[in-house]
Structure formats: structure tokens, C-alpha cells
Design a protein around this motif. Sequence first.
Motif, PDB file in Angstrom:
ATOM      1  N   GLU A   1      50.410  21.035  52.299  1.00 42.68           N
ATOM      2  CA  GLU A   1      51.094  22.136  53.048  1.00 42.68           C
ATOM      3  C   GLU A   1      51.926  22.885  51.898  1.00 42.68           C
ATOM      4  O   GLU A   1      51.575  24.129  51.733  1.00 42.68           O
ATOM      5  N   ALA A   2      52.548  22.087  51.009  1.00 39.33           N
ATOM      6  CA  ALA A   2      53.572  22.752  50.240  1.00 39.33           C
ATOM      7  C   ALA A   2      52.613  23.725  49.006  1.00 39.33           C
ATOM      8  O   ALA A   2      52.715  24.785  48.611  1.00 39.33           O
ATOM      9  N   GLN A   3      51.192  23.064  48.555  1.00 41.59           N
ATOM     10  CA  GLN A   3      50.571  23.600  47.647  1.00 41.59           C
ATOM     11  C   GLN A   3      49.992  25.114  48.302  1.00 41.59           C
ATOM     12  O   GLN A   3      49.782  26.199  47.861  1.00 41.59           O
ATOM     13  N   ALA A   4      49.433  24.903  49.930  1.00 40.37           N
ATOM     14  CA  ALA A   4      49.102  26.013  50.465  1.00 40.37           C
ATOM     15  C   ALA A   4      50.032  27.306  50.422  1.00 40.37           C
ATOM     16  O   ALA A   4      49.885  28.286  50.153  1.00 40.37           O
ATOM     17  N   ALA A   5      51.261  26.665  50.617  1.00 35.03           N
ATOM     18  CA  ALA A   5      52.352  27.843  50.662  1.00 35.03           C
ATOM     19  C   ALA A   5      52.578  28.371  49.372  1.00 35.03           C
ATOM     20  O   ALA A   5      52.859  29.793  49.293  1.00 35.03           O
ATOM     21  N   PHE A   6      52.440  27.578  48.396  1.00 36.39           N
ATOM     22  CA  PHE A   6      52.624  28.300  47.073  1.00 36.39           C
ATOM     23  C   PHE A   6      51.609  29.161  46.701  1.00 36.39           C
ATOM     24  O   PHE A   6      52.028  30.275  46.225  1.00 36.39           O
ATOM     25  N   ASP A   7      50.314  28.922  46.926  1.00 34.69           N
ATOM     26  CA  ASP A   7      49.241  29.714  46.801  1.00 34.69           C
ATOM     27  C   ASP A   7      49.323  31.212  47.568  1.00 34.69           C
ATOM     28  O   ASP A   7      49.224  32.081  47.130  1.00 34.69           O
ATOM     29  N   ALA A   8      49.718  30.943  48.786  1.00 36.94           N
ATOM     30  CA  ALA A   8      50.046  32.053  49.619  1.00 36.94           C
ATOM     31  C   ALA A   8      51.113  32.885  49.064  1.00 36.94           C
ATOM     32  O   ALA A   8      50.974  34.240  49.054  1.00 36.94           O
ATOM     33  N   LYS A   9      52.039  32.470  49.026  1.00 37.52           N
ATOM     34  CA  LYS A   9      53.391  33.366  48.437  1.00 37.52           C
ATOM     35  C   LYS A   9      52.914  33.694  46.872  1.00 37.52           C
ATOM     36  O   LYS A   9      53.315  34.963  46.674  1.00 37.52           O
ATOM     37  N   ARG A  10      52.383  33.041  46.016  1.00 36.08           N
ATOM     38  CA  ARG A  10      52.121  33.495  44.801  1.00 36.08           C
ATOM     39  C   ARG A  10      51.070  34.730  44.912  1.00 36.08           C
ATOM     40  O   ARG A  10      51.316  35.806  44.293  1.00 36.08           O
ATOM     41  N   THR A  11      50.220  34.613  45.623  1.00 32.15           N
ATOM     42  CA  THR A  11      48.975  35.776  45.894  1.00 32.15           C
ATOM     43  C   THR A  11      49.617  36.841  46.415  1.00 32.15           C
ATOM     44  O   THR A  11      49.343  38.117  45.621  1.00 32.15           O
ATOM     45  N   LEU A  12      50.510  36.762  47.181  1.00 32.91           N
ATOM     46  CA  LEU A  12      51.305  38.066  47.827  1.00 32.91           C
ATOM     47  C   LEU A  12      52.226  38.698  46.736  1.00 32.91           C
ATOM     48  O   LEU A  12      51.935  39.834  46.724  1.00 32.91           O
ATOM     49  N   ALA A  13      52.864  37.602  46.174  1.00 35.48           N
ATOM     50  CA  ALA A  13      53.743  38.417  45.102  1.00 35.48           C
ATOM     51  C   ALA A  13      52.711  39.109  43.988  1.00 35.48           C
ATOM     52  O   ALA A  13      53.247  40.071  43.491  1.00 35.48           O
TER      53      ALA A  13
END
Length: 628
Positions: free
Chosen positions: A352-364
Motif C-alpha cells: 500500500e505504501a508503494q501504491a500511495a507513493f506512486d499515486a501522490k508522485r504522479t499527481l504532483a
Amino acid sequence: MSMKSFPKPSELPVPAGAEGWEKIYPYYLVFQDELKEAEDAKFWFCDSQHWPTVYKPFETIGGEFAVKCLGQYNARHLMIPNANGIEFRVHLGYLYMSPIPVPEDQIAARVPLFEERVGHYFANWETLLQQWHTKVRGTIDEMETLRFAKLPEIVPIEDIRSGKAKDGSEVLLENYDRLIQLCYQNWQYHFEFLNLGYIAYLDFFNFCKEVFPNIPDQSIATMVQGVDMELFRPDDELKELAALAVELGLQPHFSHTDAPEATLAAIGAAAGGERWLARWDEAHEPWFNFTVGNGFYGHDKYWNEHHEIPLGYIADYIRRLDDGQDIMRPKEALIREKERIVEEYRDLLDGEAQAAFDAKRTLAATAYPYVENHNFYIEHWTMGVFWRKIRELSRMMHAEGFWAKPDDLLYLTRNEVRDALFDLVTAWGVGAAAPIGATYWPAEIERRRGIVDALKTARPAPALNTPPASITEPFTRMLWGITTEQVQQWLGAGEEVPGGGLRGMAASPGVVEGIARVVHDADQLSEVQQDEILVATVTAPSWGPIFGKIKATVTDIGGMMSHAAIVCREYGLPAVTGTGSASTTIRTGQRLRVDGTKGTVEILDAPAVQGPGAHSHHHGHDAEPANV
């Protein structure tokens, strides 16, 4: 020595000759005696990043529209849970800001509203951003159509025959009102996406700090940076023009770029010159709607009106190409470095932490390029057209005898200009010998000019009153670099830097040593020599061509998202921003060690060797260093 607070507004001395300065600005922009207790209880910081020089009365329009519209998105559109907008005042000619917190008991109620509103934007980002471009271009195109022509001797006979029954003066009044409204309109649009860009970045930033407690701020910035940003386009166009000039063997024609007409004529007459001029014309629209300043002052010089500026930069690039230098930004290397850092941190997470990292980084990373690109459309393009129209109006009224110098309209507030216009159309309409303003304004403008010049002799205090325990407003932190720690540093409570140097934000990594070049305004950029360290109150986005010459940058104000920080990361140069007082402490010619990884600037030698321009026209900027 460490202090608990900055001076109160009333404790700052008024420079000699500036007495009564408060009356040249609108009442709502100055601190009020009746509100002294409430205003002294708030912390204010000086935004010398956007407004490094004293305002002429008309120029407060940029500060008013920008900060008001910034705030409306926090407080009224997006309902940011812990931050309202920013209050602002002009004190001794400089702009001070105070972030407005949200009362603790109201934060929770704003969360669902915030999520719904921000969610809508992020879900429809591309479509909404496309609409934004259409809206902004529409405003600029309409602005271009507005005219401020001299009124005719008599109403044309066609208007008599058609029964128009109007004298044309209504158009003059409407065009002025419309120009102000269009400027306001694009400033509202300006912040539609900007606040979202900061929110997305802060969300990713906070997440990274949580899962990687020791991650440097810069590594986070690198993971989302854009490489092909529109703000770099004007500079990239110049580089391409320089490369084409070299390819066509046109170098000899660039030796006297201060005479732009003659330079362009000589190029046109040369073999291959027509092809080069066609490329020059192509770059013009829209990329030369670009200023050497920041778009907030009536004196800002735009490339499309001052061809010697882009031609001078091109000549510089030609010299560097002929020296065998690579003038292009290291795009591929930047992309590789970004991907390497993303992988390195991503691999430390799973599930989950990796998925959250991907989603937040893509958005930023999606939202981030806007943080810089909007600058081209608003500060440069919109404001370039706006100031050109204001000059047209000022010159028409100058010809009618209202003021002594063509651009003296800037010494009136925008509402006074409306009164002066009505005075003009009244005198003209009734057939009077002259408007009243012709006797009223010249002396009043001279008086105000004296006040503005007197205010320019003092540097602003970096902040006023007692700082809060913590600062939450996203712009204050990301753009201005006003964090709880940084303010303590300014007050002298932080760690000492060896040799009594300065500490600021670690804005772009690397360590270099070199000779300082202190620049207080864009006119001094021509003095910057190869491999010097640029020291400035702030840098403007349009200083791009300088970044290929210098070794590092040091500024007084600015955070991770300030232009100096972003541009230096793109050019791979060390930068320390938000030092508070670098431009008044450091002298041109001093040797510095800039550590952009730690955020420190050491002055390696005793008092300076004075370089050219160190004592030029800077109204006492080079007096004794200000102790912050």
C-alpha cells in the motif's frame, strides 16, 4: 544574538523626505492607528521576492490582485482545511503579508468540502487546464483590442446622421474600466491551478517526510520536476536562434546589439539573413511577451518592445557556441537523475505504501509544471500587454498636459486615474480651455516622486512583529520559504555558520566556491561575468540566460518553489534561498562558498574588492549591511 521578535511597523524610522507617505496609497493598504493593537499582534513578512522595489501608487494593482486572488482559492473556492488567505499591507513602500489561519474548531468541517472540490480538479485536470488556456488567451486578446486615442475635435458627421447621440468619450472611460477588469480576471484565473499545484506537491512532500524521515527536500523536488516547461521556452528560442546564426555564419552581425534596428537590418542584408529573420519573427509571438523584471512594475522592460535585450542574450549564446560550449540544458541527464531517485525511494516501499507513493508522485508531477508555466501567461504575457496599454493611456494624457513625463500616470492610484479621465472628458466635452488636472497633477506628482525616491533609500525589514509558533499556509512555506525554522534563523536563533556566514533553504544541491556578483535589478545583469555567484534579493524567471553563465545562486527570500530554486535545479546549479539578508550583507567581489545541499553561504574573505557597478544607481543599497 537571538531576538524574540521583529520590529513593530511603528518602530521603523521613516526615511527623510518620505513623511506623509501613507497618503499616496489607498487607505486599506496601510496600517491603521485604530487597529494598531490587532495589527501588531500579527506576524508580517516582506514579500521582496515579487516586489523588490518601492511601489509607485498605481503599481499596487499587481500586489492587490495577486494576493487577493491567491487567498480566494484557499478560503472560498478550495476550502483548504488549515489555511485561509493572506492579509497584506504596504509599509514604507514595500508589501508585507500575514497568513490567516483557520480556527481549530472549523478545520474538520472544511475537510469534506476540500476533498470534493480538489477531487473534481484532479479528476478532470487535462480538460480544465485546456479551458484555462482558452480563458486566459481570450482575456489577453481582448486587452490587445483596447485603445486610448486622443478625442476628436468634433463628433464625426456619420454619428450625427445615425443618431448615435454619444461623443466617444464613453469608449475611453469603458476601455479603462475594462482594462482593469481584464487584468483582475486573469489574476483570478492565475490561481485556479496554482494552489492545486502546491497542494499536490505538499501532499507528496509530507508523505515522503513521513515514510523517509531523513529524505532531503531536494530529492522530493527532483522526483516531480518537469523538464519541458513553457517558462523555459523564451530562453530555448534564443538558444535555437543563436545556433541558427552560427550555422548560417551570421556571427559578425551581432557585435552591436544595443542598436537593434541596425543589427536586424544588417542580418537581413546578409546571405542566409532572411531565413534567420523568419525564425526570429516566429519566436516573437508569443515567446517575446517576456520581461527582464517580473511583470509587477510599470518600468519592466519586455523583449518585444526592447529588441536589444533578446539580441544581447543571443550574442552571448553565439560567443559561447563559438567557444565550443554546450548551451542546452542537460535535459537527458536531468531525466535520468529524476528516474534514478524515484526508483531508489520507491524500492524502499512495498504494498500500500508503494501504491500511495506512486499515486501522490504522479499527481504532483502532473500538477507541478503549472507552478512555473502560469508565469509566462500571467506575469509576462498578460502584464506585458497591460503595462503597454497603461503607457499608451499615460502618454495620451501627457499630451493633454496632465503630467510632465510620459509615464507619470504611475504616480496616481488606479481610482485617481479614473477621476483624471473624467476631468479630461469633461473639459473636452464642454469646450473648456484645459482640464483642471493640468494645473493639479504636475506639482502633486513631483511631491509623490520625492516621497517614492526617499522610500527607496531604505531596505525593507524582512518581517514585522512576533512570529507564530508554527506556519501552515502552503504558499508561505513553499513559495516564500517562510517556515517556522527559517524565521527563527532570521532572528538569530539557528545554528551559526562558520565565519559568520548566512543560512537559508537548501534549494538546489551542490557545493561551489566563487566570486560574488550582487545584483539589485535587472539592468545590472549585463555586469555578470562567467562563473560568478549570483547574489540577489530574488531572481526573476526571465533571468534564464544568466543561469548558463553563473556557478550558483543565493537569494534573500524564496522557498523550494521559488523561481531561483526551480531554475537552479533545472540547470544543475547549487542554490541557497531565503537567507534573509544576503544581498545587503555580501559585496560584489567577495569570495563565497555556497553549499546548496546544507543551505549555507560562507564569506571566505574579509571586506570586498569593489567590482564594476557595485556603487551604481541603487539608492543606498550598498550602505552598511543591514542587521536582520
